[in-house]
Design an enzyme around this catalytic site. Sequence first.
Site, PDB file in Angstrom:
ATOM      1  N   ALA A  11       8.090  -4.462   4.703  1.00 41.60           N
ATOM      2  CA  ALA A  11       8.455  -4.777   3.322  1.00 41.60           C
ATOM      3  C   ALA A  11       8.318  -6.256   3.001  1.00 41.60           C
ATOM      4  O   ALA A  11       8.302  -6.627   1.825  1.00 41.60           O
ATOM      5  CB  ALA A  11       9.886  -4.311   3.058  1.00 41.60           C
ATOM      6  N   SER A  13       6.035  -8.371   5.159  1.00 43.17           N
ATOM      7  CA  SER A  13       4.715  -8.806   5.619  1.00 43.17           C
ATOM      8  C   SER A  13       4.045  -7.671   6.378  1.00 43.17           C
ATOM      9  O   SER A  13       4.680  -6.675   6.732  1.00 43.17           O
ATOM     10  CB  SER A  13       4.838 -10.042   6.527  1.00 43.17           C
ATOM     11  OG  SER A  13       5.575  -9.715   7.697  1.00 43.17           O
ATOM     12  N   GLY A  14       2.764  -7.851   6.622  1.00 47.03           N
ATOM     13  CA  GLY A  14       2.020  -6.895   7.419  1.00 47.03           C
ATOM     14  C   GLY A  14       1.293  -7.612   8.535  1.00 47.03           C
ATOM     15  O   GLY A  14       1.095  -8.835   8.484  1.00 47.03           O
ATOM     16  N   ARG A  15       0.891  -6.860   9.555  1.00 48.31           N
ATOM     17  CA  ARG A  15       0.105  -7.465  10.632  1.00 48.31           C
ATOM     18  C   ARG A  15      -0.789  -6.411  11.252  1.00 48.31           C
ATOM     19  O   ARG A  15      -0.526  -5.199  11.142  1.00 48.31           O
ATOM     20  CB  ARG A  15       0.996  -8.118  11.694  1.00 48.31           C
ATOM     21  CG  ARG A  15       1.922  -7.162  12.442  1.00 48.31           C
ATOM     22  CD  ARG A  15       3.330  -7.220  11.924  1.00 48.31           C
ATOM     23  NE  ARG A  15       4.221  -6.309  12.636  1.00 48.31           N
ATOM     24  CZ  ARG A  15       4.927  -6.649  13.712  1.00 48.31           C
ATOM     25  NH1 ARG A  15       4.778  -7.847  14.230  1.00 48.31           N
ATOM     26  NH2 ARG A  15       5.748  -5.788  14.269  1.00 48.31           N
ATOM     27  N   GLY A  79       9.328   3.456   4.854  1.00 55.71           N
ATOM     28  CA  GLY A  79       9.371   4.833   4.370  1.00 55.71           C
ATOM     29  C   GLY A  79       9.498   4.932   2.862  1.00 55.71           C
ATOM     30  O   GLY A  79       9.484   3.937   2.138  1.00 55.71           O
ATOM     31  N   HIS A 237       6.169   6.305  10.066  1.00 61.90           N
ATOM     32  CA  HIS A 237       7.341   5.541   9.639  1.00 61.90           C
ATOM     33  C   HIS A 237       7.595   4.480  10.689  1.00 61.90           C
ATOM     34  O   HIS A 237       7.684   4.782  11.889  1.00 61.90           O
ATOM     35  CB  HIS A 237       8.563   6.445   9.500  1.00 61.90           C
ATOM     36  CG  HIS A 237       9.741   5.734   8.917  1.00 61.90           C
ATOM     37  ND1 HIS A 237      11.029   5.956   9.330  1.00 61.90           N
ATOM     38  CD2 HIS A 237       9.823   4.779   7.957  1.00 61.90           C
ATOM     39  CE1 HIS A 237      11.855   5.184   8.652  1.00 61.90           C
ATOM     40  NE2 HIS A 237      11.145   4.458   7.813  1.00 61.90           N
ATOM     41  N   ASP A 238       7.730   3.225  10.267  1.00 63.37           N
ATOM     42  CA  ASP A 238       7.806   2.135  11.235  1.00 63.37           C
ATOM     43  C   ASP A 238       8.961   2.293  12.210  1.00 63.37           C
ATOM     44  O   ASP A 238       8.836   1.962  13.396  1.00 63.37           O
ATOM     45  CB  ASP A 238       7.847   0.769  10.540  1.00 63.37           C
ATOM     46  CG  ASP A 238       8.875   0.669   9.427  1.00 63.37           C
ATOM     47  OD1 ASP A 238       9.730   1.565   9.295  1.00 63.37           O
ATOM     48  OD2 ASP A 238       8.816  -0.325   8.663  1.00 63.37           O
ATOM     49  N   THR A 239      10.084   2.843  11.757  1.00 58.39           N
ATOM     50  CA  THR A 239      11.199   3.055  12.689  1.00 58.39           C
ATOM     51  C   THR A 239      10.855   4.127  13.704  1.00 58.39           C
ATOM     52  O   THR A 239      11.256   4.051  14.873  1.00 58.39           O
ATOM     53  CB  THR A 239      12.486   3.432  11.941  1.00 58.39           C
ATOM     54  OG1 THR A 239      12.716   2.505  10.889  1.00 58.39           O
ATOM     55  CG2 THR A 239      13.684   3.432  12.878  1.00 58.39           C
ATOM     56  N   ASN A 297      21.231   3.549   7.697  1.00 61.04           N
ATOM     57  CA  ASN A 297      20.596   2.306   7.240  1.00 61.04           C
ATOM     58  C   ASN A 297      21.654   1.248   6.953  1.00 61.04           C
ATOM     59  O   ASN A 297      22.626   1.514   6.254  1.00 61.04           O
ATOM     60  CB  ASN A 297      19.807   2.545   5.956  1.00 61.04           C
ATOM     61  CG  ASN A 297      18.548   3.355   6.168  1.00 61.04           C
ATOM     62  OD1 ASN A 297      18.562   4.379   6.836  1.00 61.04           O
ATOM     63  ND2 ASN A 297      17.459   2.906   5.585  1.00 61.04           N
TER      64      ASN A 297
END
Length: 496
Positions: A11, A13-15, A79, A237-239, A297
């Site tokens: 949310a 940044s990205g890599r 998500g 989902h990143d988690t 959360n």
Amino acid sequence: MATLAAVDLGAQSGRVAVGRFDGERLGVTEVHRFPNVPVRTRETLNWDILRVYRDVLDGLRAAAREAGRVDSVAVDSWGVDFGLIDSHGRLVQNPVHYRDARRARAMDGVLARIPARELYERTGIQLMPINTVFELGAMAAEGDPALDTAATLLLVPDLMHYWLCGASTSELTNATTTQCFDPHTGGWATDLLERIGVPTRLLPDVVQPGTRLAPLSHAVAEETRLRDAEVVAVATHDTGSAVAAVPFRQPGSIFISAGTWSLVGLEMKAPVITDAAFAANLTNEGGVGGTFRLLRNVTGLWLVHECRRVWAQEGREHSFEQLVALAKDAPALRSLIDPNDPVFDEPGDMPARVRAFCAHTGQPEPVEPGAVVRCILESLALKHAQTIDVLAAVTGTSPREIHVIGGGARNELLCRWTADAAGLPVLAGPEEATLVGNLLVQAMALGEISSVDEGRAVISASVAPTAYEPQETSQWVEAKERFADAVALPTLEVGT
């Protein structure tokens, strides 16, 4: 040696990273990093999704330069948020940000048609205004023409996969976050969505994490120079990816995926959908290998990033590391906030909101940046501890240690204070858990790793965690009592 490219969209940044797995150890090299900045137009907060995709392509070109040849590519992200695609494959509109206020306003209307307990029983997902079901409910209630125009709904990583290879699917771990998925049947809860006027023809097939989707399209392969790469739906989902990378030493250990959000939870073999779980507002998200993540959360380090943004606008530039150093020197356990209070939900003047919460609860108001950040970090540690107590009570378990993963694992103060507040040892790392989990599931899809357990053994051999032992002090015991009192007070009105 398998060579893999992982795209991790956060949310903030990205890599993009290249992973190399030699059969025993996994090496990770970051090749591209970029900001992810939402844009507000009139009253709507949107993701600048085409800019994000441009950076994904730039990152994949960097991966080609780094590795030469890549076997597979996969995207994970936050998500709940989605894009709509029309019958010609075109994006209907920019995805709406989960912090856009319309979702919260729509929540009561959706729950009037689907009672909260029924919605929880069917989906196992905690009631939060950010959930996809409330955005869809808002669109349906307003007669949003985008729903009529659209042919397919794709969650953010699925949208990226669609643009990369043409596959139009929804991956399980992210689908479960929407509060539109029924874990009992393993499919979309279409009857619930129909009750709030959502056209269920939009919902794509759901695939399991580790599904091989398709090769990169010819155009993307030529542009990125990754001509032989295949796209894999990992735990998108990143988690889900992050927890797949947790090298648990003991069963029943707590994980905290600490970043923009702190996701505090337990890995379970089945969803826990009970009256106690509903009362505690715990969520059940799909995981890798048939597991579920029972978690809650907690608004996380986004609070510090928002404070930093506001101070920068005022001409006071601080790096994140500088703010943590200032917090270390500030007075201990002086003022506490509830990170999940609605006053902190939307972007805005976060330092002023922290001060207002403290004034509202009869505590000293932190003024200087170090005091504000210390207040936030200590409050996060106490919220972690409180959530762990809730998880233990609902499941009847007694966790013996905590794994902190993600960017928060490098924050010594947050890890140390979480150990102190919870009275449990903390093992910090891997910091890049989401990237590592993404790469591991790719390796599983390609047959390089046989199971999650084998993958976690690879991580244990590749990464040494940092250990923090709890220091029991009367200060923390007293702070837990004050924190519980502050959380129990009526919430503030959002006025800043």
